[in-house]
Design an enzyme around this catalytic site. Structure first.
Site, PDB file in Angstrom:
ATOM      1  N   GLU A 134      44.906  21.897  34.601  1.00 45.25           N
ATOM      2  CA  GLU A 134      44.858  23.219  35.252  1.00 45.25           C
ATOM      3  C   GLU A 134      45.506  22.871  36.535  1.00 45.25           C
ATOM      4  O   GLU A 134      44.855  22.605  37.619  1.00 45.25           O
ATOM      5  CB  GLU A 134      43.539  23.288  35.676  1.00 45.25           C
ATOM      6  CG  GLU A 134      43.141  24.818  36.209  1.00 45.25           C
ATOM      7  CD  GLU A 134      41.648  25.094  36.526  1.00 45.25           C
ATOM      8  OE1 GLU A 134      41.352  26.487  36.797  1.00 45.25           O
ATOM      9  OE2 GLU A 134      40.854  24.200  36.487  1.00 45.25           O
ATOM     10  N   HIS A 200      45.380  31.377  37.404  1.00 45.91           N
ATOM     11  CA  HIS A 200      45.647  31.085  38.755  1.00 45.91           C
ATOM     12  C   HIS A 200      46.791  31.703  38.941  1.00 45.91           C
ATOM     13  O   HIS A 200      48.184  31.075  39.487  1.00 45.91           O
ATOM     14  CB  HIS A 200      45.623  29.541  39.058  1.00 45.91           C
ATOM     15  CG  HIS A 200      44.233  28.990  39.213  1.00 45.91           C
ATOM     16  ND1 HIS A 200      43.534  29.042  40.313  1.00 45.91           N
ATOM     17  CD2 HIS A 200      43.637  28.249  38.307  1.00 45.91           C
ATOM     18  CE1 HIS A 200      42.462  28.489  39.989  1.00 45.91           C
ATOM     19  NE2 HIS A 200      42.400  28.057  38.699  1.00 45.91           N
ATOM     20  N   ASN A 224      39.009  35.700  37.163  1.00 43.85           N
ATOM     21  CA  ASN A 224      38.823  34.955  38.446  1.00 43.85           C
ATOM     22  C   ASN A 224      40.355  34.234  38.571  1.00 43.85           C
ATOM     23  O   ASN A 224      41.078  34.067  37.772  1.00 43.85           O
ATOM     24  CB  ASN A 224      37.994  33.722  38.149  1.00 43.85           C
ATOM     25  CG  ASN A 224      36.333  34.152  38.109  1.00 43.85           C
ATOM     26  OD1 ASN A 224      35.935  34.147  37.272  1.00 43.85           O
ATOM     27  ND2 ASN A 224      35.976  34.711  39.352  1.00 43.85           N
ATOM     28  N   ARG A 232      45.053  51.596  36.129  1.00 41.30           N
ATOM     29  CA  ARG A 232      46.350  51.819  35.909  1.00 41.30           C
ATOM     30  C   ARG A 232      47.313  50.715  35.992  1.00 41.30           C
ATOM     31  O   ARG A 232      48.670  50.496  35.633  1.00 41.30           O
ATOM     32  CB  ARG A 232      46.945  52.991  37.187  1.00 41.30           C
ATOM     33  CG  ARG A 232      46.508  54.343  36.982  1.00 41.30           C
ATOM     34  CD  ARG A 232      47.199  55.214  37.942  1.00 41.30           C
ATOM     35  NE  ARG A 232      46.765  55.030  39.173  1.00 41.30           N
ATOM     36  CZ  ARG A 232      45.900  55.417  39.971  1.00 41.30           C
ATOM     37  NH1 ARG A 232      45.062  56.370  39.391  1.00 41.30           N
ATOM     38  NH2 ARG A 232      45.657  54.912  41.475  1.00 41.30           N
ATOM     39  N   ASP A 278      33.522  25.280  33.271  1.00 44.21           N
ATOM     40  CA  ASP A 278      34.334  25.212  34.678  1.00 44.21           C
ATOM     41  C   ASP A 278      33.431  24.182  35.430  1.00 44.21           C
ATOM     42  O   ASP A 278      33.677  24.314  36.579  1.00 44.21           O
ATOM     43  CB  ASP A 278      34.806  26.354  35.302  1.00 44.21           C
ATOM     44  CG  ASP A 278      36.018  26.066  36.219  1.00 44.21           C
ATOM     45  OD1 ASP A 278      36.452  25.004  36.174  1.00 44.21           O
ATOM     46  OD2 ASP A 278      36.187  27.035  37.047  1.00 44.21           O
ATOM     47  N   ALA A 313      34.438  26.931  43.733  1.00 40.04           N
ATOM     48  CA  ALA A 313      35.137  25.642  43.535  1.00 40.04           C
ATOM     49  C   ALA A 313      34.424  25.072  42.025  1.00 40.04           C
ATOM     50  O   ALA A 313      33.745  24.064  41.846  1.00 40.04           O
ATOM     51  CB  ALA A 313      35.027  24.604  44.414  1.00 40.04           C
ATOM     52  N   GLY A 314      35.001  25.684  40.865  1.00 42.94           N
ATOM     53  CA  GLY A 314      34.198  25.242  39.639  1.00 42.94           C
ATOM     54  C   GLY A 314      32.488  25.880  39.563  1.00 42.94           C
ATOM     55  O   GLY A 314      32.077  26.659  40.480  1.00 42.94           O
TER      56      GLY A 314
END
Length: 386
Positions: A134, A200, A224, A232, A278, A313-314
């Site tokens: 990640e 991300h 996220n 749109r 996660d 954070a996770g």
């Protein structure tokens, strides 16, 4: 070490999107060898050395598969074999029988060392499916809990260095395709058999579709750390929902994604939702101060956030809790929820041939649940781990 013959009977077998009432499953030497319903299991029970488990009319599901987790039980996957073992033990207790070890952004040399360590563990432990990078090819505008100073573009030299360090054990990589070199990197990783995830990212709909057309096949923790689903401007979520080969990860902890949005995702992409945790080190370990990669994290009320800035954070989620929440609070049908924790994640990382179903020839990974979906017993590769 070989696992012994075992017959689990008097259960409702939930597998492949269906429920088999009064079912039974037999496995031996780490593989499922027969399934059925009714009293025919009694013939098997007479076989020499067979362990017979009365399921007590509970639910039997395939072992849960987490393709996005960073640790648990107070330990992070970056911190060496003992930490990996501690984290996996906690998750196995909660029904997760196979795990992809997710690594957060770090400098290139650290990532190479960590990929090598995971490669070694993957060779030793079949319940470890490989690594998930990640980062570091993430967009700083959607950095989440990643150190922005360590993010970088997907240049060819870095891609090659990570591929070499992984020694064929990288299962998945999350990247932002709009970065310079992003689409080229998608193709490079796909050519190596790695599942590429868009995440991300500041990508719009068109760029996300371009990445999926290039072979990307997962959306990392959908909704996220990316542009939202607008009527749109559908963004990466809309692109993923409209592309049949793409799996959407969802963190179903009540924090990352609103319950109604989780329901929308299940309805919009049936059979393509992978429930993931996660999870970071605090999962199963309680509130307090932790680290995720190089960043300080404060966990309060079970919610993990960066100490500086407050970004999520996770999570502190376990997959059994995700299952119960999906069924009991969101109203997701049990077969669909189980599929999102077993068959779908297995397919997402290229293991649909032997993981995620309770069928003959598949791995003997199984979870026995009580009527309230609480975990009672767990088998991984035929071995009882709870």
């Amino acid at each position: 070490m070989k696992s012994g013959r075992c017959v689990i009977h008097s259960v409702s077998v939930v597998s492949g999107g269906t429920v088999l009432d009064d079912g039974w499953v037999e496995f031996d030497d780490g593989r499922i060898i027969a399934t059925g319903s009714g009293g025919s299991w009694r013939v098997l029970a007479g076989l020499e050395a067979a362990e017979v488990v009365d399921g007590g009319e509970g639910w039997l599901t395939p072992g849960l598969i987490d393709i996005h987790s960073h640790g648990g039980g107070g330990a992070s996957f970056e911190d060496g074999p003992d930490s990996v073992a501690a984290a996996l033990a906690m998750h196995r207790y909660h029904g997760t029988t196979r795990s992809v070890l997710s690594l957060v952004t770090a400098d290139l040399e650290q990532l190479k060392r960590r990929l090598g360590a995971v490669a070694d563990l993957t060779a030793e432990d079949e319940t470890i499916l490989g690594s998930h990078l990640e980062g570091p090819f993430l967009n700083p505008r959607h950095k989440g809990a990643h150190d922005p100073s360590l993010l970088r573009n997907a240049d060819c030299a870095a891609v090659e260095a990570l591929l070499e360090a992984g020694r064929g054990t990288i299962c998945q990589i999350t990247l932002a395709p709009e970065l310079p070199g992003g689409i080229r990197a998608v193709s490079s990783f796909v050519e190596e058999g790695i599942a590429v995830a868009v995440g991300h990212t500041d990508a719009d709909y068109a760029t996300a579709r371009e990445a999926f057309d290039a072979g990307a096949s997962i959306l990392t923790h959908a909704f996220n750390a990316m542009n939202g689903l607008h009527h749109r401007e559908p963004g990466p979520v809309g692109a993923a929902m409209g592309t049949p080969h793409v799996t959407l990860e969802v963190v179903n902890d009540g924090v990352h994604v609103h319950s109604d949005v989780v329901r929308i995702a299940f309805d919009a992409a049936p059979g393509r939702i992978a429930l993931v945790t996660d999870a970071m080190a605090a999962a199963g370990a309680g509130d307090g101060d932790y680290r995720l990669g190089s960043l300080a994290v404060t966990v309060s009320g079970g919610v993990a956030r960066l100490t500086n800035g407050g970004a999520i954070a996770g999570s502190t989620l376990t997959l059994d809790a995700s299952l119960r929440r999906a069924v009991q609070q969101l109203g997701i049908a049990l077969p669909a929820a189980v599929q999102a924790l077993t068959e779908t994640p297995a397919r997402a990382v290229g293991r649909s041939r032997d993981l995620g179903r309770l069928d003959p020839g598949f791995a003997a990974d199984a979870v026995l649940l009580d009527a309230g979906l609480g975990v009672k017993k767990v088998w991984a590769a035929g071995h009882r781990v709870r």
